[in-house]
Design an enzyme around this catalytic site. Structure first.
Site, PDB file in Angstrom:
ATOM      1  N   HIS A  27      14.142  38.242  26.042  1.00  0.00           N
ATOM      2  CA  HIS A  27      12.921  38.266  26.005  1.00  0.00           C
ATOM      3  C   HIS A  27      12.292  39.348  26.881  1.00  0.00           C
ATOM      4  O   HIS A  27      13.078  40.104  27.577  1.00  0.00           O
ATOM      5  CB  HIS A  27      12.165  36.762  26.129  1.00  0.00           C
ATOM      6  CG  HIS A  27      12.764  36.378  27.697  1.00  0.00           C
ATOM      7  ND1 HIS A  27      12.503  36.626  28.855  1.00  0.00           N
ATOM      8  CD2 HIS A  27      13.758  35.085  27.924  1.00  0.00           C
ATOM      9  CE1 HIS A  27      13.018  36.124  29.928  1.00  0.00           C
ATOM     10  NE2 HIS A  27      13.720  35.140  29.227  1.00  0.00           N
ATOM     11  N   HIS A  30      14.019  40.008  30.605  1.00  0.00           N
ATOM     12  CA  HIS A  30      15.406  40.796  30.548  1.00  0.00           C
ATOM     13  C   HIS A  30      14.982  42.214  30.454  1.00  0.00           C
ATOM     14  O   HIS A  30      15.316  42.891  30.915  1.00  0.00           O
ATOM     15  CB  HIS A  30      16.252  40.185  29.291  1.00  0.00           C
ATOM     16  CG  HIS A  30      16.472  38.824  29.422  1.00  0.00           C
ATOM     17  ND1 HIS A  30      16.181  37.891  28.439  1.00  0.00           N
ATOM     18  CD2 HIS A  30      17.067  38.207  30.215  1.00  0.00           C
ATOM     19  CE1 HIS A  30      16.775  36.747  28.366  1.00  0.00           C
ATOM     20  NE2 HIS A  30      17.242  36.783  29.764  1.00  0.00           N
ATOM     21  N   CYS A 135      27.463  16.399  37.326  1.00  0.00           N
ATOM     22  CA  CYS A 135      26.714  15.546  36.305  1.00  0.00           C
ATOM     23  C   CYS A 135      27.452  15.635  34.974  1.00  0.00           C
ATOM     24  O   CYS A 135      27.397  16.676  34.313  1.00  0.00           O
ATOM     25  CB  CYS A 135      25.336  16.242  36.194  1.00  0.00           C
ATOM     26  SG  CYS A 135      24.350  15.827  34.627  1.00  0.00           S
ATOM     27  N   CYS A 138      25.448  17.497  32.235  1.00  0.00           N
ATOM     28  CA  CYS A 138      25.340  18.916  32.171  1.00  0.00           C
ATOM     29  C   CYS A 138      27.049  19.254  32.343  1.00  0.00           C
ATOM     30  O   CYS A 138      27.069  20.616  32.165  1.00  0.00           O
ATOM     31  CB  CYS A 138      24.911  19.386  33.563  1.00  0.00           C
ATOM     32  SG  CYS A 138      23.170  19.106  33.935  1.00  0.00           S
ATOM     33  N   CYS A 153      20.758  13.834  39.143  1.00  0.00           N
ATOM     34  CA  CYS A 153      20.765  15.104  38.395  1.00  0.00           C
ATOM     35  C   CYS A 153      19.260  15.544  38.324  1.00  0.00           C
ATOM     36  O   CYS A 153      18.519  14.861  37.911  1.00  0.00           O
ATOM     37  CB  CYS A 153      21.393  15.434  37.095  1.00  0.00           C
ATOM     38  SG  CYS A 153      21.075  16.748  36.127  1.00  0.00           S
ATOM     39  N   HIS A 156      18.537  15.849  34.504  1.00  0.00           N
ATOM     40  CA  HIS A 156      18.584  14.699  33.739  1.00  0.00           C
ATOM     41  C   HIS A 156      18.258  13.521  34.203  1.00  0.00           C
ATOM     42  O   HIS A 156      17.941  12.221  33.771  1.00  0.00           O
ATOM     43  CB  HIS A 156      20.390  14.289  33.218  1.00  0.00           C
ATOM     44  CG  HIS A 156      20.332  15.301  32.314  1.00  0.00           C
ATOM     45  ND1 HIS A 156      21.519  16.285  32.654  1.00  0.00           N
ATOM     46  CD2 HIS A 156      20.268  15.457  30.916  1.00  0.00           C
ATOM     47  CE1 HIS A 156      21.519  17.231  31.432  1.00  0.00           C
ATOM     48  NE2 HIS A 156      20.734  16.716  30.675  1.00  0.00           N
ATOM     49  N   LYS A 304       7.672  31.112  35.996  1.00  0.00           N
ATOM     50  CA  LYS A 304       8.708  32.187  35.669  1.00  0.00           C
ATOM     51  C   LYS A 304       8.627  32.085  34.061  1.00  0.00           C
ATOM     52  O   LYS A 304       8.813  31.007  33.569  1.00  0.00           O
ATOM     53  CB  LYS A 304       9.997  31.654  36.279  1.00  0.00           C
ATOM     54  CG  LYS A 304      10.966  32.754  35.715  1.00  0.00           C
ATOM     55  CD  LYS A 304      12.446  32.306  36.311  1.00  0.00           C
ATOM     56  CE  LYS A 304      13.312  33.444  35.645  1.00  0.00           C
ATOM     57  NZ  LYS A 304      14.633  33.069  35.917  1.00  0.00           N
ATOM     58  N   LYS A 307      13.210  30.988  29.160  1.00  0.00           N
ATOM     59  CA  LYS A 307      13.745  30.234  28.066  1.00  0.00           C
ATOM     60  C   LYS A 307      13.297  28.819  28.502  1.00  0.00           C
ATOM     61  O   LYS A 307      13.247  27.808  27.702  1.00  0.00           O
ATOM     62  CB  LYS A 307      15.236  30.177  27.737  1.00  0.00           C
ATOM     63  CG  LYS A 307      15.745  29.757  26.637  1.00  0.00           C
ATOM     64  CD  LYS A 307      17.035  30.052  26.532  1.00  0.00           C
ATOM     65  CE  LYS A 307      17.999  29.010  27.372  1.00  0.00           C
ATOM     66  NZ  LYS A 307      19.419  28.344  26.900  1.00  0.00           N
TER      67      LYS A 307
HETATM   68  N1  MSP Z   1      24.115  36.766  34.263  1.00  0.00           N
HETATM   69  C1  MSP Z   1      23.362  36.839  35.196  1.00  0.00           C
HETATM   70  C2  MSP Z   1      23.656  37.979  36.131  1.00  0.00           C
HETATM   71  C3  MSP Z   1      24.773  38.481  36.404  1.00  0.00           C
HETATM   72  S1  MSP Z   1      24.952  40.019  37.243  1.00  0.00           S
HETATM   73  C4  MSP Z   1      26.501  40.362  37.900  1.00  0.00           C
HETATM   74  C5  MSP Z   1      22.206  36.388  34.978  1.00  0.00           C
HETATM   75  N2  MSP Z   1      21.718  36.867  33.588  1.00  0.00           N
HETATM   76  S2  MSP Z   1      20.225  36.142  32.989  1.00  0.00           S
HETATM   77  O1  MSP Z   1      20.301  36.892  31.810  1.00  0.00           O
HETATM   78  O2  MSP Z   1      19.816  35.011  33.306  1.00  0.00           O
HETATM   79  O3  MSP Z   1      19.328  37.132  34.052  1.00  0.00           O
HETATM   80  C6  MSP Z   1      19.015  38.486  34.158  1.00  0.00           C
HETATM   81  C7  MSP Z   1      18.132  39.148  34.764  1.00  0.00           C
HETATM   82  O4  MSP Z   1      17.077  38.966  34.046  1.00  0.00           O
HETATM   83  C8  MSP Z   1      17.945  38.774  36.104  1.00  0.00           C
HETATM   84  O5  MSP Z   1      17.675  39.847  37.011  1.00  0.00           O
HETATM   85  C9  MSP Z   1      16.648  37.852  36.085  1.00  0.00           C
HETATM   86  O6  MSP Z   1      16.026  37.985  37.309  1.00  0.00           O
HETATM   87  C10 MSP Z   1      16.029  38.500  34.837  1.00  0.00           C
HETATM   88  N3  MSP Z   1      15.010  37.975  34.524  1.00  0.00           N
HETATM   89  C11 MSP Z   1      14.958  36.692  33.552  1.00  0.00           C
HETATM   90  N4  MSP Z   1      13.622  36.283  33.327  1.00  0.00           N
HETATM   91  C12 MSP Z   1      12.905  36.882  34.142  1.00  0.00           C
HETATM   92  C13 MSP Z   1      11.555  37.016  34.482  1.00  0.00           C
HETATM   93  N5  MSP Z   1      10.716  36.147  33.784  1.00  0.00           N
HETATM   94  N6  MSP Z   1      10.847  37.895  35.334  1.00  0.00           N
HETATM   95  C14 MSP Z   1      11.652  39.023  35.588  1.00  0.00           C
HETATM   96  N7  MSP Z   1      13.142  39.014  35.443  1.00  0.00           N
HETATM   97  C15 MSP Z   1      13.605  37.955  34.886  1.00  0.00           C
HETATM   98  O7  MSP Z   1      21.188  35.865  35.891  1.00  0.00           O
END
Ligand code: MSP
Length: 669
Positions: A27, A30, A135, A138, A153, A156, A304, A307
């Site tokens: 999304h 990312h 948990c 989870c 948790c 949950h 934030k 998902k």
């Molecule tokens: N897999 C781990 C990172 C491992 S790095 C060795 C992870 N993955 S993630 O897919 O959950 O998140 C990846 C990046 O996307 C993170 O930097 C996270 O902060 C960013 N974001 C996810 N949602 C976000 C927002 N709503 N706003 C800004 N960045 C966001 O964590």
């Protein structure tokens, strides 16, 4: 222990995004980090620096296994599918990375095991027992406040069990002092300062050894010499930044050339990058990253985007209404990099209209149109040294350029763009002040007219080069409309001088680089998209920790299970559709008049018109959320929402109904 080497004039540049979990589709959150790193590496390359951009996917761990299970797919098929989705999404956004690392790549696994062995040899890894609060729902250990004797948790809201499991540990507790020395002696290591202070205070509170393996997780990299244990996913994941360059494997030879990195990460994964990662590297005697720059979160409604809350801006919706450059520019300009920032469709439309269409786009089209109309499409060249207020234009361009570069290098993208736009405003004012359209009517003012247009054209040329990393598509388009050859992304603005000879072909094709967006129309369409029950996101639980280590992301309140008191607030009632018709100019909306057993029929709008014809729904018994606050779509008020299931890959809505006759107004509970 080796620390970061001093930087002697930058020849190479290495920037990374976090690697993305492949348990959900990409999304805008990312895309944010990825677009930033893409823009930054474009900026460096344009200035002649050998830049390398790494991104990739984090594919191990229990959460990924579970996501595959939920889809009924073998894990490998699932991860391949989601990685494809990420790659496609990034390609569609015009992202050009140099390498995509997958944690299932054999050369990565080799590096992970190698680093493990080095740490073991250096005495930093030992076997012990992990005692923690678990948990069962989870299926993971939770980080619990030390004083809490009966923790629950947070997801949950059920009591956690005290469990113990054999685990390998990393002696993180020995790294408190060296880490604090690192933050003190190298303030650049964690940026911005607010995050640096946060980490200093965390480490000053004392560090506990870190559980580094799990026996109950199978989808991951085995511990060398003890395959009954699987390596902690964060240890596995962080190593991507060096395995991708060939450290610890034979696949690539880029480590010496590019390391150390600038890691760009979100604040939710601060601790992993600024505490664990440097500790692992110190323990193995590997040079540390140059900087971990921590950005804020994109927010929607103050929360934030992601998902967990189901509030993420979906990329396919964005692509339906906006171009890549509009999206990229908006994110860079609107959100101060490092801080949280609210993002909205309205904001995106407003920025696109004011800064892009009315700003840069208007400057380009008015300048080029005047050159075509008054100078036969052939721009004159300005004097190298200008006088009068024309001299103020190159002065402003020079100032914009040096501010732009300084801010960009400091990762203040918003302020960098502001500096470029100060240049645009200056040139606009210059044109308006001199009124070339008036001069064009006076043959004696010809030299003056040419001087004005030459200055404006030259300024535009410099500005287009400057903004090219942030507007890669439209800068090329404007460049070519200007009759210029080559790719602005490959021309260094700092080596481009004012005036002098230039090869320009005749200007004849002028079209607006940024069409003006119709806010009302787009918002109404987006709203009617949102009104489609089939695209409302399922609110699923998300957990970022798959191992017996600390978790940094608290589950937001909206994602928690609801109580019966919450449920009864939703008034679900049976209704019959009395009338149905399409809503003009909204191909997704049907206007329904329904009988809810009230004294008067009600009007509701439903985003189902692409799947149901009006005659299909008249007479149907449906289920309606009867107490939803009224809202207006396309000028019509909707007083409720019908329920439908989302079916198949294309999320086809299927109306919810009853198996037997039910009176209108009957409540579902
Ligand atoms: N897999 C781990 C990172 C491992 S790095 C060795 C992870 N993955 S993630 O897919 O959950 O998140 C990846 C990046 O996307 C993170 O930097 C996270 O902060 C960013 N974001 C996810 N949602 C976000 C927002 N709503 N706003 C800004 N960045 C966001 O964590």
């Amino acid at each position: 222990m080796r620390m970061t080497k001093p930087r002697m004039g930058e020849k190479t540049f290495y920037a990374t995004t976090p690697i993305y979990y492949v348990n959900a589709k990409p999304h805008l959150g990312h895309a944010y980090t990825t677009l930033v790193v893409d823009t930054l590496t474009k900026f460096k390359r344009q200035r002649g620096i050998d830049a390398f951009f790494l991104t990739g996917s984090d594919e191990h761990g229990i959460n990924i296994e579970r996501a595959a299970e939920a889809k009924g797919l073998p894990v490998r098929r699932h991860v391949d599918q989601v990685v494809d989705e990420f790659k496609t999404a990034f390609a569609r956004l015009g992202v050009e990375y140099d390498r995509w690392i997958r944690t299932i790549d054999p050369h990565h696994e080799e590096s992970v095991q190698k680093l493990w062995r080095i740490l073991e040899k250096n005495g930093y890894i030992y076997k012990g027992n992990y005692q923690g609060w678990f948990c069962g729902y989870c299926n993971e250990f939770k980080d619990v406040d030390g004083d809490d004797e009966h923790p629950g948790c947070p997801i949950h809201q059920r009591p956690l069990d005290r469990l113990s499991e054999e685990s390998y540990f990393f002696k993180l507790s020995e790294f408190g002092r060296p880490l604090l020395e690192l933050y003190e002696s190298n303030p650049e290591f964690v940026q911005p300062d607010v995050r640096r202070n946060e980490v200093i205070s965390f480490v000053s509170g004392g560090l506990k050894d870190l559980a580094m393996s799990r026996v109950s997780v199978k989808w991951g990299i085995p511990v060398p010499g003890d395959p009954s244990h699987t390596i902690y996913v964060w240890f596995d994941a962080l190593i991507n930044y060096i395995s991708a360059l060939g450290w610890g494997n034979e696949r690539y030879q880029d480590f010496d050339r590019y390391w150390p990195a600038l890691h760009i990460v979100g604040k939710d994964i601060l601790r992993f990058h600024t505490v664990y990662w440097p500790a692992f590297l110190m323990g193995a005697g590997i040079e540390l990253p140059r900087t971990v720059f921590v950005h804020g979160m994109l927010l929607r409604g103050g929360q934030k985007m992601g998902k967990t809350l189901g509030n993420a801006i979906q990329l396919d919706v964005l692509h339906r209404y906006f171009t890549n450059d509009q999206i990229r520019y908006y994110l860079l300009r609107e959100v101060a990099f490092g801080q949280d920032g609210e993002v909205t469709y309205q904001g995106l439309i407003d920025r696109s209209n004011s800064d892009l269409a009315d700003g840069l786009g208007n400057l380009a089209s008015r300048t080029l149109t005047m050159i075509r109309n008054y100078s036969g499409g052939v721009p004159h060249r300005p004097e190298i040294v200008q006088t009068g207020d024309a001299a103020d234009v190159p002065r402003q361009i020079k100032e914009s350029r040096s501010r732009f570069d300084a801010e960009f290098n400091a990762l203040n993208f918003s302020r960098a763009l502001e500096a470029a736009w100060a240049g645009i405003a200056r040139v606009d004012k210059f044109i308006t002040d001199h009124r070339p359209w008036k001069l064009a009517k006076d043959p004696t003012a010809r030299p003056e007219l040419e001087r004005i247009l030459a200055t404006a054209y030259e300024a535009l040329r410099h500005l287009v080069l400057l903004v090219a990393p942030a507007l890669p598509v439209t800068s090329r388009e404007i460049w070519s409309q200007m009759g210029l050859d080559g790719d602005p992304l490959q021309i260094n603005p700092n080596e481009t001088t004012w005036g002098g000879a230039l090869e320009v072909s005749k200007i004849d094709r002028i079209s607006p680089a940024f069409p003006k967006l119709d806010k009302e129309k787009i918002m109404a369409e987006i709203e009617s998209d949102n009104a489609r029950p089939e695209i409302a996101e399922t609110k699923t639980q998300e957990s970022t920790t798959t191992q017996p280590a600390t978790t940094e992301s608290a589950t937001p309140p909206a994602a928690q299970p609801i109580t019966i008191d919450d449920f009864v607030k939703v008034e679900l009632r049976a209704a019959t559709v009395l009338e149905a018709e399409r809503v003009p100019k909204a191909d997704k909306l049907l206007r329904l008049v329904i009988d809810l057993g009230e004294t008067q029929p009600r009007q509701i709008l439903a985003g189902i018109a692409q799947h149901y014809a009006p005659e299909d729904v008249v007479g149907k018994k449906i289920i309606v959320v009867a107490n939803l606050a009224p809202r207006k779509l396309r000028g019509l008020e909707s007083n409720g929402m019908l329920l439908a299931a989302s079916v198949g890959d294309e999320d086809r809505p299927v109306l919810a109904t009853f198996g037997e006759e039910v009176p209108n107004g009957a409540r579902l509970k």
